[in-house]
Design an enzyme around this catalytic site. Structure first.
Site, mmCIF file in Angstrom:
data_model
loop_
_atom_site.group_PDB
_atom_site.id
_atom_site.type_symbol
_atom_site.label_atom_id
_atom_site.label_comp_id
_atom_site.label_asym_id
_atom_site.label_seq_id
_atom_site.Cartn_x
_atom_site.Cartn_y
_atom_site.Cartn_z
ATOM 1 N N ASN A 167 -12.879 -12.552 71.334
ATOM 2 C CA ASN A 167 -11.565 -12.019 70.954
ATOM 3 C C ASN A 167 -10.529 -13.046 71.406
ATOM 4 O O ASN A 167 -10.270 -13.187 72.600
ATOM 5 C CB ASN A 167 -11.355 -10.665 71.666
ATOM 6 C CG ASN A 167 -9.944 -10.135 71.496
ATOM 7 O OD1 ASN A 167 -9.171 -10.629 70.667
ATOM 8 N ND2 ASN A 167 -9.604 -9.111 72.279
ATOM 9 N N TRP A 168 -9.976 -13.760 70.446
ATOM 10 C CA TRP A 168 -9.054 -14.845 70.783
ATOM 11 C C TRP A 168 -7.647 -14.344 71.097
ATOM 12 O O TRP A 168 -6.778 -15.125 71.461
ATOM 13 C CB TRP A 168 -9.028 -15.886 69.648
ATOM 14 C CG TRP A 168 -10.320 -16.621 69.493
ATOM 15 C CD1 TRP A 168 -11.425 -16.519 70.292
ATOM 16 C CD2 TRP A 168 -10.664 -17.587 68.478
ATOM 17 N NE1 TRP A 168 -12.434 -17.354 69.832
ATOM 18 C CE2 TRP A 168 -11.988 -18.027 68.725
ATOM 19 C CE3 TRP A 168 -9.982 -18.121 67.377
ATOM 20 C CZ2 TRP A 168 -12.641 -18.967 67.924
ATOM 21 C CZ3 TRP A 168 -10.630 -19.054 66.581
ATOM 22 C CH2 TRP A 168 -11.942 -19.472 66.854
ATOM 23 N N LYS A 169 -7.409 -13.061 70.906
ATOM 24 C CA LYS A 169 -6.096 -12.449 71.199
ATOM 25 C C LYS A 169 -4.968 -13.280 70.583
ATOM 26 O O LYS A 169 -5.162 -13.862 69.517
ATOM 27 C CB LYS A 169 -5.932 -12.273 72.715
ATOM 28 C CG LYS A 169 -7.116 -11.526 73.337
ATOM 29 C CD LYS A 169 -6.879 -11.074 74.750
ATOM 30 C CE LYS A 169 -8.104 -10.334 75.257
ATOM 31 N NZ LYS A 169 -7.931 -9.800 76.589
ATOM 32 N N HIS A 212 -8.285 -1.690 71.208
ATOM 33 C CA HIS A 212 -8.380 -2.576 72.380
ATOM 34 C C HIS A 212 -7.377 -2.091 73.425
ATOM 35 O O HIS A 212 -6.302 -1.587 73.091
ATOM 36 C CB HIS A 212 -8.084 -4.024 71.966
ATOM 37 C CG HIS A 212 -8.330 -4.982 73.080
ATOM 38 N ND1 HIS A 212 -7.405 -5.193 74.076
ATOM 39 C CD2 HIS A 212 -9.403 -5.751 73.389
ATOM 40 C CE1 HIS A 212 -7.915 -6.060 74.944
ATOM 41 N NE2 HIS A 212 -9.122 -6.410 74.549
ATOM 42 N N GLU A 263 -5.267 -3.528 75.144
ATOM 43 C CA GLU A 263 -3.890 -4.048 75.007
ATOM 44 C C GLU A 263 -3.137 -3.299 73.910
ATOM 45 O O GLU A 263 -1.926 -3.097 74.001
ATOM 46 C CB GLU A 263 -3.949 -5.564 74.747
ATOM 47 C CG GLU A 263 -4.309 -6.307 76.032
ATOM 48 C CD GLU A 263 -5.226 -7.502 75.855
ATOM 49 O OE1 GLU A 263 -5.280 -8.076 74.760
ATOM 50 O OE2 GLU A 263 -5.915 -7.853 76.836
ATOM 51 N N GLU A 276 -14.742 -1.358 77.779
ATOM 52 C CA GLU A 276 -13.954 -2.374 78.479
ATOM 53 C C GLU A 276 -13.051 -1.693 79.499
ATOM 54 O O GLU A 276 -11.965 -1.210 79.156
ATOM 55 C CB GLU A 276 -13.079 -3.133 77.483
ATOM 56 C CG GLU A 276 -13.852 -3.897 76.444
ATOM 57 C CD GLU A 276 -13.012 -5.049 75.893
ATOM 58 O OE1 GLU A 276 -13.397 -6.203 76.116
ATOM 59 O OE2 GLU A 276 -11.981 -4.793 75.280
ATOM 60 N N GLY A 315 -9.250 -9.572 81.754
ATOM 61 C CA GLY A 315 -8.370 -10.682 82.097
ATOM 62 C C GLY A 315 -8.063 -10.791 83.583
ATOM 63 O O GLY A 315 -7.165 -11.517 83.987
ATOM 64 N N SER A 355 -13.737 -9.729 81.672
ATOM 65 C CA SER A 355 -14.026 -10.868 82.546
ATOM 66 C C SER A 355 -15.468 -11.372 82.438
ATOM 67 O O SER A 355 -16.049 -11.820 83.423
ATOM 68 C CB SER A 355 -13.671 -10.539 84.008
ATOM 69 O OG SER A 355 -12.277 -10.327 84.118
ATOM 70 N N GLY A 361 -12.928 -12.275 76.099
ATOM 71 C CA GLY A 361 -11.569 -12.742 75.830
ATOM 72 C C GLY A 361 -11.418 -14.180 76.275
ATOM 73 O O GLY A 361 -11.812 -15.120 75.585
ATOM 74 N N GLY A 362 -10.856 -14.375 77.470
ATOM 75 C CA GLY A 362 -10.519 -15.703 77.987
ATOM 76 C C GLY A 362 -11.597 -16.758 77.802
ATOM 77 O O GLY A 362 -11.325 -17.864 77.317
HETATM 78 P P1 PGA Z 1 -11.388 -11.015 79.120
HETATM 79 O O1 PGA Z 1 -10.946 -10.064 77.894
HETATM 80 O O2 PGA Z 1 -12.778 -11.508 78.795
HETATM 81 O O3 PGA Z 1 -10.358 -12.110 79.129
HETATM 82 O O4 PGA Z 1 -11.362 -10.175 80.334
HETATM 83 C C1 PGA Z 1 -11.864 -9.188 77.305
HETATM 84 C C2 PGA Z 1 -11.196 -8.428 76.198
HETATM 85 O O5 PGA Z 1 -10.012 -8.125 76.306
HETATM 86 O O6 PGA Z 1 -11.827 -8.108 75.177
#
Ligand code: PGA
Length: 251
Positions: free
Chosen positions: A9-11, A95, A97, A167, A173, A210, A231-232
């Site tokens: 997930n490149w956000k 998600h 966010e 999640e 994050g 994470s 994500g990251g």
């Molecule tokens: P993260 O994000 O790996 O940066 O913790 C995961 C996500 O939001 O899907």
């Protein structure tokens, strides 16, 4: 375990040129995949260019959100038909966010799920508790409310092409990954709640929060984990490629 699914997930990261380059590197890396599947969700604006790069490859392209109507006065939104025009085959829904920063409710997320269930797009439906909910003993009830709103909005027969991502909000994050016990309990609860509520067997469940090359192996080895949402660490070719290598070796 069966073949693991690794989703990046490149956000709201990477300009189109950077996204295209990363996608091209991944296409090459994934050409020989045998035991895992790799999916990526770039920003909406990068989708047309990334779509051209991944076309015909093993990499599947996804969107980070989706609207339930085909078209109309919905400023800022994009429909399944619009995404499919560019080869999008999955979408993230709910998600944390979207839920916490943009205030998307369980009911709204369920409507977005409908966009996938009524089209060819596979849904990755995200659920997870905040730190306050976990500390207040409300982890299971939070997962039930998030899932229940989705399950109850559709007939059992419609609940296909669906993947769940667990999640925990406090792990996203933050560098704080959930432990094996927490993941086992949450995935187990999601599975049993689903199977009590729906005649369909529970969908595959990914873990997210994470995930990185150091902790991936132990997470993928957990019995109820079908893959990960990253994500990251998915923004770095080296880290993501390492994760693909680990998944390939495990399966
Ligand atoms: P993260 O994000 O790996 O940066 O913790 C995961 C996500 O939001 O899907």
């Amino acid at each position: 375990m069966s073949a693991a699914l690794i989703v990046g997930n490149w956000k709201m990261n990477l300009l189109a040129e950077e996204a295209t380059l990363l996608a091209a590197q991944l296409v090459q890396r994934c050409a020989t995949l045998k035991n895992s599947s790799v999916w990526i969700a770039p920003t909406l604006l990068s989708i047309p260019q990334v779509s051209a790069v991944v076309k015909g490859s093993k990499l599947l392209l996804g969107a980070q959100n989706i609207h339930w109507e085909k078209q109309g006065a919905f400023t800022g939104e994009v429909s399944a038909q619009m995404l499919q025009e560019f080869g999008v085959s999955f979408a993230l829904i709910g998600h944390s966010e979207r839920r916490h920063v943009f205030g998307e409710s369980n009911e709204l997320c369920a409507k977005r799920l409908g966009a996938c269930l009524h089209s060819e797009i596979t849904a990755i439906f995200c659920v997870g508790e905040s730190l306050a909910q976990r500390e207040g003993g409300a982890t299971n009830s939070t997962l039930e409310a998030q899932l229940g709103a989705a399950i109850d909005s559709f007939a059992d027969a419609q609940l296909s092409k669906l993947i769940i991502a667990y999640e925990p909000v406090w792990a996203i994050g933050t560098g704080k990954v959930a432990g094996a016990l927490e993941i086992n309990q949450a995935h187990g609860h999601i599975k049993s709640f689903w199977e009590n509520r729906s005649k369909k067997s529970a969908p595959p469940i990914l873990y997210g929060g994470s995930v990185n090359p150091e902790n991936l192996k132990s997470i993928l080895e957990l019995p109820l984990v079908s893959g990960v949402l990253v994500g990251g660490a998915s923004l770095s070719f080296d880290k993501f490629a390492k994760m693909i290598e680990i998944a390939e070796a495990l399966a």
